[in-house]
Design a protein around this motif. Sequence first.
Motif, mmCIF file in Angstrom:
data_model
loop_
_atom_site.group_PDB
_atom_site.id
_atom_site.type_symbol
_atom_site.label_atom_id
_atom_site.label_comp_id
_atom_site.label_asym_id
_atom_site.label_seq_id
_atom_site.Cartn_x
_atom_site.Cartn_y
_atom_site.Cartn_z
ATOM 1 N N ASP A 53 -0.367 53.018 1.954
ATOM 2 C CA ASP A 53 -1.737 53.514 2.045
ATOM 3 C C ASP A 53 -2.211 53.471 3.488
ATOM 4 O OD1 ASP A 53 -1.865 53.881 -0.708
ATOM 5 O OD2 ASP A 53 -2.752 51.895 -1.061
ATOM 6 N N ALA A 54 -3.147 54.357 3.807
ATOM 7 C CA ALA A 54 -3.728 54.387 5.148
ATOM 8 C C ALA A 54 -4.377 53.041 5.446
ATOM 9 C CB ALA A 54 -4.753 55.503 5.240
ATOM 10 N N ARG A 55 -4.357 52.670 6.706
ATOM 11 C CA ARG A 55 -4.989 51.423 7.134
ATOM 12 C C ARG A 55 -5.569 51.608 8.523
ATOM 13 N NH1 ARG A 55 0.433 47.691 7.941
ATOM 14 N NH2 ARG A 55 0.895 48.354 10.055
ATOM 15 N N ASN A 56 -6.327 50.627 8.980
ATOM 16 C CA ASN A 56 -6.963 50.711 10.288
ATOM 17 C C ASN A 56 -5.947 50.547 11.406
ATOM 18 O OD1 ASN A 56 -9.551 51.010 9.219
ATOM 19 N ND2 ASN A 56 -9.873 48.804 9.121
ATOM 20 N N ILE A 57 -6.222 51.208 12.508
ATOM 21 C CA ILE A 57 -5.394 51.085 13.707
ATOM 22 C C ILE A 57 -5.793 49.806 14.430
ATOM 23 C CG2 ILE A 57 -4.820 52.095 15.945
ATOM 24 C CD1 ILE A 57 -5.477 54.850 14.699
ATOM 25 N N ILE A 58 -4.791 48.997 14.781
ATOM 26 C CA ILE A 58 -5.061 47.738 15.481
ATOM 27 C C ILE A 58 -4.507 47.774 16.902
ATOM 28 C CG2 ILE A 58 -4.600 45.246 15.498
ATOM 29 C CD1 ILE A 58 -4.542 45.443 12.406
ATOM 30 N N ASN A 59 -3.271 48.250 17.073
ATOM 31 C CA ASN A 59 -2.609 48.243 18.377
ATOM 32 C C ASN A 59 -1.946 49.601 18.589
ATOM 33 O OD1 ASN A 59 -1.527 47.342 20.794
ATOM 34 N ND2 ASN A 59 0.134 46.198 19.832
ATOM 35 N N PHE A 71 -0.375 62.016 14.218
ATOM 36 C CA PHE A 71 0.334 60.746 14.076
ATOM 37 C C PHE A 71 -0.101 59.821 15.210
ATOM 38 C CE2 PHE A 71 2.959 63.904 12.081
ATOM 39 C CZ PHE A 71 3.490 63.262 10.966
ATOM 40 N N VAL A 72 -0.446 58.590 14.860
ATOM 41 C CA VAL A 72 -0.807 57.579 15.858
ATOM 42 C C VAL A 72 0.118 56.388 15.648
ATOM 43 C CG1 VAL A 72 -2.612 56.065 16.759
ATOM 44 C CG2 VAL A 72 -3.223 58.328 15.841
ATOM 45 N N ASN A 73 0.844 56.036 16.695
ATOM 46 C CA ASN A 73 1.771 54.909 16.599
ATOM 47 C C ASN A 73 1.013 53.588 16.550
ATOM 48 O OD1 ASN A 73 3.678 52.971 18.774
ATOM 49 N ND2 ASN A 73 4.421 53.544 16.764
ATOM 50 N N GLU A 74 1.393 52.735 15.635
ATOM 51 C CA GLU A 74 0.984 51.329 15.614
ATOM 52 C C GLU A 74 2.190 50.613 16.192
ATOM 53 O OE1 GLU A 74 -1.645 48.343 15.115
ATOM 54 O OE2 GLU A 74 -2.106 50.272 14.211
ATOM 55 N N LYS A 75 2.074 50.132 17.430
ATOM 56 C CA LYS A 75 3.223 49.627 18.174
ATOM 57 C C LYS A 75 4.078 48.660 17.366
ATOM 58 C CE LYS A 75 1.101 50.150 22.689
ATOM 59 N NZ LYS A 75 0.584 49.430 23.866
ATOM 60 N N ASN A 76 5.357 49.004 17.293
ATOM 61 C CA ASN A 76 6.389 48.203 16.624
ATOM 62 C C ASN A 76 6.174 48.039 15.123
ATOM 63 O OD1 ASN A 76 8.016 47.655 18.951
ATOM 64 N ND2 ASN A 76 6.413 46.266 19.617
ATOM 65 N N ALA A 98 7.522 51.487 9.625
ATOM 66 C CA ALA A 98 8.853 51.531 10.235
ATOM 67 C C ALA A 98 8.908 50.420 11.283
ATOM 68 C CB ALA A 98 9.127 52.897 10.856
ATOM 69 N N PRO A 99 9.184 49.177 10.871
ATOM 70 C CA PRO A 99 9.183 48.056 11.810
ATOM 71 C C PRO A 99 10.069 48.315 13.027
ATOM 72 C CG PRO A 99 9.387 47.263 9.565
ATOM 73 C CD PRO A 99 9.527 48.767 9.507
ATOM 74 N N GLY A 100 9.490 48.058 14.199
ATOM 75 C CA GLY A 100 10.206 48.266 15.447
ATOM 76 C C GLY A 100 9.986 49.640 16.048
ATOM 77 N N ALA A 101 9.246 50.511 15.376
ATOM 78 C CA ALA A 101 9.076 51.897 15.834
ATOM 79 C C ALA A 101 8.028 52.002 16.932
ATOM 80 C CB ALA A 101 8.685 52.792 14.668
ATOM 81 N N THR A 102 8.360 52.797 17.949
ATOM 82 C CA THR A 102 7.421 53.024 19.045
ATOM 83 C C THR A 102 7.309 54.479 19.457
ATOM 84 O OG1 THR A 102 9.155 52.579 20.665
ATOM 85 C CG2 THR A 102 7.722 50.732 20.054
ATOM 86 N N ASP A 103 8.189 55.336 18.950
ATOM 87 C CA ASP A 103 8.168 56.725 19.411
ATOM 88 C C ASP A 103 8.557 57.656 18.282
ATOM 89 O OD1 ASP A 103 7.758 58.752 21.228
ATOM 90 O OD2 ASP A 103 9.164 57.987 22.695
ATOM 91 N N LEU A 104 8.153 58.913 18.450
ATOM 92 C CA LEU A 104 8.345 59.926 17.424
ATOM 93 C C LEU A 104 8.585 61.267 18.102
ATOM 94 C CD1 LEU A 104 7.773 60.677 14.286
ATOM 95 C CD2 LEU A 104 5.493 61.224 15.084
ATOM 96 N N ALA A 105 9.489 62.040 17.546
ATOM 97 C CA ALA A 105 9.699 63.426 17.969
ATOM 98 C C ALA A 105 9.748 64.259 16.701
ATOM 99 C CB ALA A 105 10.994 63.570 18.759
#
Length: 167
Positions: A53-59, A71-76, A98-105
């Motif tokens: 489910d959608a959640r608030n952006i923290i980092n 798309f907005v990355n939530e760092k890592n 996606a634990p550890g994720a920082t980038d998207l193409a």
Amino acid sequence: MKHVCILLLVSFSLLSCVTDRSSDDIDTIGLLSNYDAITLDRPTFEASVTLEDARNIINSGKIYVINDLLFVNEKNEGFHVYDNEDPQNPTALAFIKAPGATDLAIKNNVYYINQAVDLIAVTYDKLDANLVVTKRIRDVFPVKISPDGFIPDVEDGAIIIDYELQN
């Protein structure tokens, strides 16, 4: 004589940089880093990509826009997905964990995510709220380095997904 003194001074200064690393009793990484690695074992890591489910952006990290999706990355941690049909008022749809994720193409409606050391390809259907990992290529990216520049020793098969500051 002056040159000899300078040469000796430089030589002694350089000797102070040399350390004896032959002792296995000293964990130099643990002594130097202010961060503890957060890890997952390989099976848990590979099963960790889910649609939530959608959640608030923290980092927040990088932001991507394709067609009517934002798309907005939530760092890592993963990516927040928004319906961006009305750019003045984007609507939160989901969170791609996606634990550890920082980038998207993105290409041809396939989302390529760097998930720590792996490259994964996923498809996302906003109408059905469905996410499918279609491919995983292991060990494409280097191991995550701590914010202070160290790579700790971790158990075999453990994947570093993030770091936390030691107390």
